[in-house]
Structure formats: C-alpha cells, structure tokens
Scaffold this motif. Sequence first.
Motif, PDB file in Angstrom:
ATOM      1  N   ARG A 155       0.859  -1.185   0.000  1.00 55.44           N
ATOM      2  CA  ARG A 155       0.000   0.000   0.000  1.00 55.44           C
ATOM      3  C   ARG A 155       0.891   1.229   0.000  1.00 55.44           C
ATOM      4  O   ARG A 155       2.068   1.152   0.356  1.00 55.44           O
ATOM      5  N   THR A 156       0.332   2.328  -0.400  1.00 51.63           N
ATOM      6  CA  THR A 156       1.107   3.572  -0.377  1.00 51.63           C
ATOM      7  C   THR A 156       1.265   4.051   1.061  1.00 51.63           C
ATOM      8  O   THR A 156       0.370   3.868   1.897  1.00 51.63           O
ATOM      9  N   ILE A 157       2.391   4.687   1.354  1.00 51.84           N
ATOM     10  CA  ILE A 157       2.689   5.086   2.729  1.00 51.84           C
ATOM     11  C   ILE A 157       2.902   6.587   2.860  1.00 51.84           C
ATOM     12  O   ILE A 157       3.348   7.053   3.914  1.00 51.84           O
ATOM     13  N   ASP A 158       2.577   7.341   1.808  1.00 50.90           N
ATOM     14  CA  ASP A 158       2.769   8.786   1.853  1.00 50.90           C
ATOM     15  C   ASP A 158       1.458   9.475   1.541  1.00 50.90           C
ATOM     16  O   ASP A 158       0.545   8.866   0.978  1.00 50.90           O
ATOM     17  N   PRO A 159       1.338  10.751   1.890  1.00 51.54           N
ATOM     18  CA  PRO A 159       0.060  11.463   1.680  1.00 51.54           C
ATOM     19  C   PRO A 159      -0.347  11.585   0.218  1.00 51.54           C
ATOM     20  O   PRO A 159      -1.520  11.784  -0.082  1.00 51.54           O
ATOM     21  N   TRP A 160       0.585  11.469  -0.720  1.00 50.73           N
ATOM     22  CA  TRP A 160       0.286  11.640  -2.143  1.00 50.73           C
ATOM     23  C   TRP A 160       0.022  10.308  -2.847  1.00 50.73           C
ATOM     24  O   TRP A 160      -0.139  10.277  -4.059  1.00 50.73           O
ATOM     25  N   ASN A 161       0.003   9.205  -2.079  1.00 50.23           N
ATOM     26  CA  ASN A 161      -0.236   7.869  -2.651  1.00 50.23           C
ATOM     27  C   ASN A 161       0.734   7.546  -3.781  1.00 50.23           C
ATOM     28  O   ASN A 161       0.351   7.021  -4.825  1.00 50.23           O
ATOM     29  N   ALA A 162       2.000   7.874  -3.569  1.00 50.20           N
ATOM     30  CA  ALA A 162       3.009   7.696  -4.622  1.00 50.20           C
ATOM     31  C   ALA A 162       3.943   6.528  -4.343  1.00 50.20           C
ATOM     32  O   ALA A 162       4.360   5.835  -5.265  1.00 50.20           O
ATOM     33  N   ILE A 163       4.302   6.300  -3.090  1.00 48.77           N
ATOM     34  CA  ILE A 163       5.313   5.302  -2.746  1.00 48.77           C
ATOM     35  C   ILE A 163       4.648   4.056  -2.197  1.00 48.77           C
ATOM     36  O   ILE A 163       4.089   4.062  -1.089  1.00 48.77           O
ATOM     37  N   ASN A 164       4.689   2.997  -2.969  1.00 48.52           N
ATOM     38  CA  ASN A 164       4.226   1.680  -2.532  1.00 48.52           C
ATOM     39  C   ASN A 164       5.464   0.801  -2.351  1.00 48.52           C
ATOM     40  O   ASN A 164       6.064   0.354  -3.336  1.00 48.52           O
ATOM     41  N   PRO A 165       5.901   0.561  -1.106  1.00 51.62           N
ATOM     42  CA  PRO A 165       7.157  -0.186  -0.876  1.00 51.62           C
ATOM     43  C   PRO A 165       7.175  -1.549  -1.541  1.00 51.62           C
ATOM     44  O   PRO A 165       8.207  -1.965  -2.082  1.00 51.62           O
ATOM     45  N   PHE A 166       6.046  -2.261  -1.520  1.00 50.52           N
ATOM     46  CA  PHE A 166       5.993  -3.600  -2.103  1.00 50.52           C
ATOM     47  C   PHE A 166       6.240  -3.547  -3.605  1.00 50.52           C
ATOM     48  O   PHE A 166       7.075  -4.281  -4.144  1.00 50.52           O
ATOM     49  N   GLN A 167       5.512  -2.679  -4.292  1.00 47.58           N
ATOM     50  CA  GLN A 167       5.654  -2.582  -5.746  1.00 47.58           C
ATOM     51  C   GLN A 167       7.030  -2.056  -6.141  1.00 47.58           C
ATOM     52  O   GLN A 167       7.616  -2.499  -7.138  1.00 47.58           O
ATOM     53  N   LEU A 168       7.552  -1.103  -5.371  1.00 48.68           N
ATOM     54  CA  LEU A 168       8.870  -0.554  -5.683  1.00 48.68           C
ATOM     55  C   LEU A 168       9.951  -1.612  -5.512  1.00 48.68           C
ATOM     56  O   LEU A 168      10.864  -1.739  -6.345  1.00 48.68           O
ATOM     57  N   TRP A 169       9.850  -2.379  -4.432  1.00 43.35           N
ATOM     58  CA  TRP A 169      10.844  -3.439  -4.200  1.00 43.35           C
ATOM     59  C   TRP A 169      10.696  -4.555  -5.230  1.00 43.35           C
ATOM     60  O   TRP A 169      11.686  -5.151  -5.662  1.00 43.35           O
ATOM     61  N   LEU A 170       9.445  -4.830  -5.643  1.00 46.44           N
ATOM     62  CA  LEU A 170       9.221  -5.842  -6.671  1.00 46.44           C
ATOM     63  C   LEU A 170       9.886  -5.427  -7.983  1.00 46.44           C
ATOM     64  O   LEU A 170      10.482  -6.262  -8.682  1.00 46.44           O
ATOM     65  N   LEU A 171       9.808  -4.152  -8.311  1.00 47.57           N
ATOM     66  CA  LEU A 171      10.458  -3.652  -9.519  1.00 47.57           C
ATOM     67  C   LEU A 171      11.980  -3.753  -9.389  1.00 47.57           C
ATOM     68  O   LEU A 171      12.678  -4.090 -10.358  1.00 47.57           O
ATOM     69  N   THR A 172      12.496  -3.490  -8.192  1.00 42.40           N
ATOM     70  CA  THR A 172      13.936  -3.625  -7.951  1.00 42.40           C
ATOM     71  C   THR A 172      14.373  -5.075  -8.125  1.00 42.40           C
ATOM     72  O   THR A 172      15.421  -5.359  -8.719  1.00 42.40           O
ATOM     73  N   ILE A 173      13.570  -5.997  -7.621  1.00 42.40           N
ATOM     74  CA  ILE A 173      13.861  -7.426  -7.794  1.00 42.40           C
ATOM     75  C   ILE A 173      13.868  -7.782  -9.276  1.00 42.40           C
ATOM     76  O   ILE A 173      14.723  -8.547  -9.749  1.00 42.40           O
ATOM     77  N   MET A 174      12.910  -7.233 -10.015  1.00 38.92           N
ATOM     78  CA  MET A 174      12.814  -7.506 -11.440  1.00 38.92           C
ATOM     79  C   MET A 174      14.084  -7.066 -12.164  1.00 38.92           C
ATOM     80  O   MET A 174      14.597  -7.771 -13.039  1.00 38.92           O
ATOM     81  N   ILE A 175      14.600  -5.903 -11.780  1.00 37.81           N
ATOM     82  CA  ILE A 175      15.825  -5.394 -12.403  1.00 37.81           C
ATOM     83  C   ILE A 175      16.986  -6.355 -12.131  1.00 37.81           C
ATOM     84  O   ILE A 175      17.758  -6.702 -13.034  1.00 37.81           O
ATOM     85  N   ALA A 176      17.109  -6.790 -10.883  1.00 38.74           N
ATOM     86  CA  ALA A 176      18.174  -7.738 -10.532  1.00 38.74           C
ATOM     87  C   ALA A 176      17.991  -9.059 -11.259  1.00 38.74           C
ATOM     88  O   ALA A 176      18.962  -9.658 -11.740  1.00 38.74           O
ATOM     89  N   ALA A 177      16.738  -9.525 -11.359  1.00 39.34           N
ATOM     90  CA  ALA A 177      16.460 -10.806 -12.018  1.00 39.34           C
ATOM     91  C   ALA A 177      16.807 -10.751 -13.498  1.00 39.34           C
ATOM     92  O   ALA A 177      17.345 -11.716 -14.060  1.00 39.34           O
ATOM     93  N   ILE A 178      16.507  -9.634 -14.152  1.00 40.47           N
ATOM     94  CA  ILE A 178      16.835  -9.501 -15.569  1.00 40.47           C
ATOM     95  C   ILE A 178      18.345  -9.550 -15.765  1.00 40.47           C
ATOM     96  O   ILE A 178      18.847 -10.193 -16.694  1.00 40.47           O
ATOM     97  N   SER A 179      19.076  -8.886 -14.892  1.00 44.59           N
ATOM     98  CA  SER A 179      20.539  -8.928 -14.977  1.00 44.59           C
ATOM     99  C   SER A 179      21.038 -10.364 -14.820  1.00 44.59           C
ATOM    100  O   SER A 179      21.940 -10.810 -15.535  1.00 44.59           O
ATOM    101  N   TYR A 180      20.438 -11.085 -13.869  1.00 49.68           N
ATOM    102  CA  TYR A 180      20.876 -12.456 -13.615  1.00 49.68           C
ATOM    103  C   TYR A 180      20.532 -13.361 -14.795  1.00 49.68           C
ATOM    104  O   TYR A 180      21.349 -14.193 -15.207  1.00 49.68           O
ATOM    105  N   VAL A 181      19.326 -13.206 -15.340  1.00 48.97           N
ATOM    106  CA  VAL A 181      18.923 -14.017 -16.497  1.00 48.97           C
ATOM    107  C   VAL A 181      19.819 -13.720 -17.696  1.00 48.97           C
ATOM    108  O   VAL A 181      20.225 -14.628 -18.427  1.00 48.97           O
TER     109      VAL A 181
END
Length: 421
Positions: free
Chosen positions: A165-191
């Motif tokens: 869920r978003t954790i800021d007043p502007w509903n911009a930062i979703n830690p789960f989705q942001l970290w999932l995207l970071t994982i995706m970047i690492a996974a693409i590099s690994y693949v």
Amino acid sequence: MDIIEAFQRLSLALAIGILVGVERGWQERETAPGKRTAGIRTFGLSGFLGGLAGFLQVKLGPILPTAVFAVFGIAFIVFSRYEAEREEDYSVTSVIAALAVFALGVVATVSDMTIAAAGGVAVTALLAARHSLHGFLRNLTWLELRAALVLLAMTLVALPLLPDRTIDPWNAINPFQLWLLTIMIAAISYVGYLAIRIAGPKHGILFSGAAGGFISSTAVTLSFARLSSDNAPATHSLVAGASIAGAMSIGRALVISGILAPVIVPKLAVAFVPVILVFLSATFLMLKGAKADDKATDINPDNPFELLTVLRFGAFLGAISFVSKFTIDQIGLSAIFVVALLSGLADLDAITLSTARMAGSALTTEVATIAISLAAAANLTMKMVLAILFGSRAYATALSVTTVTALAFAAAAYFGFSALA
C-alpha cells in the motif's frame, strides 16, 4: 474406505516404489544381479510396505507403523553399509530414496493420492538428474551462488515483509511494488548473465535482450551498459541486445494501447512503427558487426548483478514515481503531459496503462496519443542517458545514434501524418 479405493491406494504406493526402483536400477544396471542393495523389486516392495503401514495406522494407531518404519530403515541402512564397504562408495542417496518411497507409500494410503503421486515423480526426477546437477555444481562459481541467494532473499524474505500500500500522503510510494520492480531489475541482470554463459555471448545477449524487452528494456539497457564498461570488444552484441529490447518495449506499449483503447492505435502506430523499425535495423547492423568482430566472443561477465547499482536504480524509480504523483496532486489532470514525461523516465507501461484507460472519456484521443508518445520519447531518452552514464563510450555512442534517429523518424512521421490529415 471401500475395497476399490483401498486397491487404488495400494497400487499407487506400489507404483511409486517401482518408478523410483526403475531409476535406481538404471543407475546400477552394470552391477551384477545380487550385488546391489536395491532395485526395482526392492523399491517396489518398499512403497507397498509403506502403503500397508498406512493402513495399519488407520486401524491400530501410529505405534506399530512407526515400529515397521524403524525396522525397515535400520535393515536398509545395514545392507547399504555392507554394499558401501564392498564397493567403496559411501553415497547415502539410495537409503534416503528408500525412506522417501516408504513415506510416500504411507501418504498414498492415508492422505491425498495426488500429493503422493507428485512426490514420487519429483523424487524420481531428482534422482535422475544426478549427472546434470553434479555438472551444474562443478561449473557454479561463488559469485553466481551468492547472487542467487541475494535474489532469493530479496524475493522470499524482504518482499513479504513490505506493505502493499502507499505510505505517503500523495499515494506515490508503494514499498511492495517498488521493491518488486527492484527485484525484477536484478532478475533480468541475472537471467542475462545466465543466457550469456549458457548460449554464448552473441546468442545469449540477443536472447536476454529480447526477453528482457518484454519486462523492462530500461533494466536491460542498464545491465548491458555495465557489461560494456568491462567488455569493450562486445559492443556490437550488447548494442544489438539493447536495441531489440527497445523495439520490444515500444511494441508492447502499442499492444497495450490497442487492447485498452483501439481508437488511439492508428495515430500511435504512426509514431511507434518507425521507432520499432529503426531499432530492429540497428539490431541487424550490430549483429553483422558482431560477426565480423571475433573478439566479441571474449565477453565473460564475472558478476550476475551489482546489488548497489540495482538499489540505486530502484531508489531512482521511487523518486520519479513520487514526483509524478506530487505533480498531479498539485497541478491537476491538466498536467498529464508533465506526468507522462516524468513517468516515462522510469516506466513506460504504467503511464501507457493509465492514459489508455482514460482515452475517449477523461482524455481526448489526441491528448492520450500525445501523452503516450511523450512518455515513450522520455523512456527512450532515459535509456540513452543510462547508456552514457554507465556504459562504455562506444556503447553509449551507438545506442545514442540509434535512439536519436528513431525519435527523428517518429517525429517526422507523426507531424507529417498530422499535416496530411
């Protein structure tokens, strides 16, 4: 449990043992009869004995089946020890396999037959993969293992702990989705790293670029830029991979728009098709250059991904997302073009999805088309900037020329079509 079901369950227990016994017998097929501890018959009977123990548990409780299992295990271990001393082979795989077959026989009679059958197949497949697994371990480096463990920790340990869920007043930062995207970047590099190791530099780079383009062409561009810094002779191959990733990314955005808002596809295709053609042409030209350059096969990446680089890129995506949401809240929907430019810097799919959904309702088709086009141009420009910042000069130059050419053709086609219309 009626007689038919009992027969089915015992048959399954026997079949599981026979299946594992076939694999064990095949592994020791050169051994003379009577010289090995267990084969098809022994493992088949082990599974059947486990099935009978399961029936005993239902009728008499767990004490007698536990005793049967203990006696079976001790007997199997003793005979395996004699065989190990004679053969000077101290592997305990057959012992563990026999215990697993017995346990699966119990499961087949007292629990879900599907689980027991799947377990039997899984055990057999694992045993049959002996040579492949041993070869994999011999070729596995510590950096590869460490990177895989880090990626698993990021996915299975850290990700579930983050709030979705978003954790800021502007509903911009979703830690789960942001970290999932970071994982995706690492996974693409690994693949991409594994593709290069398995398929060879030229084919591996092209394959990982095309596959990565369907997920995140930005991550592909960043990963290949980092590789180019240490592997200058492989520039042609790396630019080819980044180019085909760019073509796939733009093509994906066009498909998404066509699914959600078919009405904007004709005008959007006028700008997007030239970009796709330019990037595909660059891929073809770079591959020809790679074939002429024998040194391009010397690429040997020594690290699947740099965690610090991945984390920095994830933080950058979070910052872009925050700025986009903040701008919309402060200025309103009229800031769609600004938001499209800012969002496109980080991710093309998000702005394409949101804009295409509003096309024809909250937004006119003309505004929606321009917004998605601006996002695509910003995304292509950001990948060019990443190539300049993180890649070798040759990689950055080749990708920059391709990007600028693609943008010029797209602009000419779009404005030319608009003038004729």
